[in-house]
Design a protein around this motif. Structure first.
Motif, mmCIF file in Angstrom:
data_model
loop_
_atom_site.group_PDB
_atom_site.id
_atom_site.type_symbol
_atom_site.label_atom_id
_atom_site.label_comp_id
_atom_site.label_asym_id
_atom_site.label_seq_id
_atom_site.Cartn_x
_atom_site.Cartn_y
_atom_site.Cartn_z
ATOM 1 N N ALA A 1 -1.988 2.940 9.519
ATOM 2 C CA ALA A 1 -1.982 1.839 8.566
ATOM 3 C C ALA A 1 -0.758 1.978 7.675
ATOM 4 C CB ALA A 1 -3.254 1.865 7.721
ATOM 5 N N ARG A 2 -0.119 0.861 7.403
ATOM 6 C CA ARG A 2 1.102 0.864 6.607
ATOM 7 C C ARG A 2 0.795 0.224 5.262
ATOM 8 N NH1 ARG A 2 5.420 -2.912 6.464
ATOM 9 N NH2 ARG A 2 7.448 -1.989 6.035
ATOM 10 N N THR A 3 1.067 0.959 4.192
ATOM 11 C CA THR A 3 0.789 0.458 2.860
ATOM 12 C C THR A 3 2.066 0.416 2.044
ATOM 13 O OG1 THR A 3 -1.332 1.633 3.007
ATOM 14 C CG2 THR A 3 -0.718 0.722 0.869
ATOM 15 N N VAL A 4 2.424 -0.790 1.604
ATOM 16 C CA VAL A 4 3.640 -0.950 0.818
ATOM 17 C C VAL A 4 3.298 -1.069 -0.655
ATOM 18 C CG1 VAL A 4 5.696 -2.322 0.451
ATOM 19 C CG2 VAL A 4 4.701 -2.163 2.747
ATOM 20 N N THR A 5 3.917 -0.205 -1.466
ATOM 21 C CA THR A 5 3.738 -0.280 -2.903
ATOM 22 C C THR A 5 5.032 -0.820 -3.509
ATOM 23 O OG1 THR A 5 2.369 1.707 -2.800
ATOM 24 C CG2 THR A 5 3.157 1.029 -4.961
ATOM 25 N N PRO A 6 4.988 -2.051 -4.018
ATOM 26 C CA PRO A 6 6.223 -2.684 -4.490
ATOM 27 C C PRO A 6 6.673 -2.160 -5.846
ATOM 28 C CG PRO A 6 4.375 -4.203 -4.666
ATOM 29 C CD PRO A 6 3.831 -2.898 -4.187
ATOM 30 N N SER A 7 7.117 -0.920 -5.884
ATOM 31 C CA SER A 7 7.697 -0.376 -7.114
ATOM 32 C C SER A 7 9.203 -0.636 -7.070
ATOM 33 C CB SER A 7 7.385 1.122 -7.197
ATOM 34 O OG SER A 7 7.451 1.720 -5.923
ATOM 35 N N VAL A 8 9.938 -0.052 -7.978
ATOM 36 C CA VAL A 8 11.375 -0.338 -8.004
ATOM 37 C C VAL A 8 12.076 0.118 -6.727
ATOM 38 C CG1 VAL A 8 13.522 -0.124 -9.294
ATOM 39 C CG2 VAL A 8 11.347 -0.204 -10.507
ATOM 40 N N PRO A 9 12.028 1.418 -6.393
ATOM 41 C CA PRO A 9 12.388 1.685 -5.009
ATOM 42 C C PRO A 9 11.103 1.482 -4.211
ATOM 43 C CG PRO A 9 12.628 3.657 -6.406
ATOM 44 C CD PRO A 9 11.797 2.659 -7.132
ATOM 45 N N VAL A 10 11.149 0.639 -3.260
ATOM 46 C CA VAL A 10 9.929 0.341 -2.490
ATOM 47 C C VAL A 10 9.330 1.632 -1.949
ATOM 48 C CG1 VAL A 10 8.978 -1.093 -0.679
ATOM 49 C CG2 VAL A 10 11.089 -1.762 -1.815
ATOM 50 N N GLN A 11 8.008 1.700 -1.989
ATOM 51 C CA GLN A 11 7.341 2.894 -1.513
ATOM 52 C C GLN A 11 6.390 2.522 -0.382
ATOM 53 O OE1 GLN A 11 6.044 5.300 -4.733
ATOM 54 N NE2 GLN A 11 4.512 6.384 -3.512
ATOM 55 N N VAL A 12 6.576 3.154 0.754
ATOM 56 C CA VAL A 12 5.749 2.839 1.907
ATOM 57 C C VAL A 12 5.005 4.090 2.372
ATOM 58 C CG1 VAL A 12 5.719 1.892 4.228
ATOM 59 C CG2 VAL A 12 7.442 1.131 2.599
ATOM 60 N N GLU A 13 3.710 3.925 2.509
ATOM 61 C CA GLU A 13 2.917 5.071 2.934
ATOM 62 C C GLU A 13 2.248 4.795 4.270
ATOM 63 O OE1 GLU A 13 0.217 7.806 0.222
ATOM 64 O OE2 GLU A 13 -0.974 6.300 1.244
ATOM 65 N N TYR A 14 2.288 5.780 5.154
ATOM 66 C CA TYR A 14 1.637 5.666 6.445
ATOM 67 C C TYR A 14 0.453 6.616 6.499
ATOM 68 C CZ TYR A 14 5.783 3.115 7.937
ATOM 69 O OH TYR A 14 6.786 2.192 8.054
ATOM 70 N N ALA A 15 -0.670 6.124 7.003
ATOM 71 C CA ALA A 15 -1.862 6.961 7.118
ATOM 72 C C ALA A 15 -2.583 6.638 8.414
ATOM 73 C CB ALA A 15 -2.791 6.723 5.929
ATOM 74 N N LEU A 16 -3.368 7.569 8.880
ATOM 75 C CA LEU A 16 -4.136 7.332 10.098
ATOM 76 C C LEU A 16 -5.298 6.396 9.801
ATOM 77 C CD1 LEU A 16 -4.447 10.838 11.809
ATOM 78 C CD2 LEU A 16 -2.932 8.952 12.389
ATOM 79 N N THR A 17 -5.583 5.520 10.740
ATOM 80 C CA THR A 17 -6.778 4.683 10.652
ATOM 81 C C THR A 17 -7.920 5.482 11.278
ATOM 82 O OG1 THR A 17 -6.393 3.759 12.825
ATOM 83 C CG2 THR A 17 -5.385 2.613 10.965
ATOM 84 N N PRO A 18 -9.152 4.979 11.211
ATOM 85 C CA PRO A 18 -10.251 5.656 11.905
ATOM 86 C C PRO A 18 -9.933 5.853 13.393
ATOM 87 C CG PRO A 18 -11.139 4.032 10.410
ATOM 88 C CD PRO A 18 -9.646 3.880 10.362
ATOM 89 N N LEU A 19 -9.333 4.846 14.002
ATOM 90 C CA LEU A 19 -8.956 4.980 15.409
ATOM 91 C C LEU A 19 -7.924 6.085 15.576
ATOM 92 C CD1 LEU A 19 -9.117 3.975 18.321
ATOM 93 C CD2 LEU A 19 -7.366 2.284 17.771
ATOM 94 N N GLY A 20 -7.019 6.164 14.611
ATOM 95 C CA GLY A 20 -6.015 7.221 14.634
ATOM 96 C C GLY A 20 -6.672 8.596 14.556
ATOM 97 N N ASP A 21 -7.688 8.693 13.701
ATOM 98 C CA ASP A 21 -8.418 9.956 13.592
ATOM 99 C C ASP A 21 -9.048 10.339 14.923
ATOM 100 O OD1 ASP A 21 -7.895 10.420 10.928
ATOM 101 O OD2 ASP A 21 -9.618 9.261 10.224
#
Lengths: 133, 133
Positions: free
Chosen positions: A81-101
């Motif tokens: 799953a890709r999560t974008v946090t729109p801060s000043v420098p854009v912050q993108v976090e990747y995490a496993l989904t349940p399927l990924g687990d």
DNA sequence: CGGGATCCTCTCCGATACTG
DNA sequence: CAGTATCGGAGAGGATCCCG
């Protein structure tokens, strides 16, 4: 039609087999984890969510292009799953989904098998090479 | 030397990681079973020894070249044994070695996982495609 | 029957440069 | 920071022809 040439029959068989191949789960799985970096990215993410640059640092061998491509592919297939946090420098976090687990144990099994048997493969390879030389 | 540029450090890290990659059992395993036809040939041979043409008929999608190449590769890695019977038309039989037998359960595990979870992948893919369209 | 040799295509992947 | 775009090389894989 019963009146087909052997070539036509072969062609038809091949087409049917091709269709089977397309939908064969095993081949699709290979198409996913067979990609050079997929398993390593999955493995890194298994330890916890990571930001783009963190994954990049953890896998120094991968180029930015392939990392993005791999991540996109895994995202499309529902593993990360890709999560974008729109801060000043854009912050993108990747995490496993349940399927990924759920694919992690499979990768673990493969790693385990590889660790136990790769020596035999090396031995066979060395034997083959010296014998044929 | 402590006086290295960031580029040099990165380069060295990459080289070290590359060396690790080369010897990483998991990557080597992928290099073996990740090949398009390897698993299917192995799977076919798991049912018993087969002659070249028999394997070819069982897998109508593979070209003669790739079949030969795959077989050679598997032979070199010690998964299959090649037995030539010098009769009038040469007869070549391929069979699994003990090491070949030992990789079958792993492939079975992968197939099993694929059968159980490929639906989720398809669903995720469809969702991703429709969402982005 | 069981390949080897050659040619061609297509995808993977890295390097480089540019963007918001 | 987190990408996108483009170029170019290497290797997978297919088609065809030829050989013992």
């Amino acid at each position: 039609m019963a009146t087909m040439t052997a070539a036509q029959r072969r062609e038809q068989e091949r087409a049917a087999f091709g269709a089977f191949m397309e939908t064969c789960p095993m081949n699709q799985l290979l198409g996913i984890v067979g990609r050079q970096w997929s398993t390593m990215v999955l493995w890194e993410l298994a330890a916890g969510p990571r930001r783009y640059a963190e994954v990049s640092r953890a896998l120094p061998g991968v180029s930015a292009k392939m990392l993005t491509q791999t991540l996109r592919s895994l995202e499309r297939d529902g593993f990360v799953a890709r999560t974008v946090t729109p801060s000043v420098p854009v912050q993108v976090e990747y995490a496993l989904t349940p399927l990924g687990d759920r694919i992690i144990p499979l990768i673990a099994t493969m790693i385990d098998w590889a660790n136990h048997h790769i020596g035999d493969v090396h031995a066979a390879r060395a034997r083959h090479d010296t014998t044929s030389t």
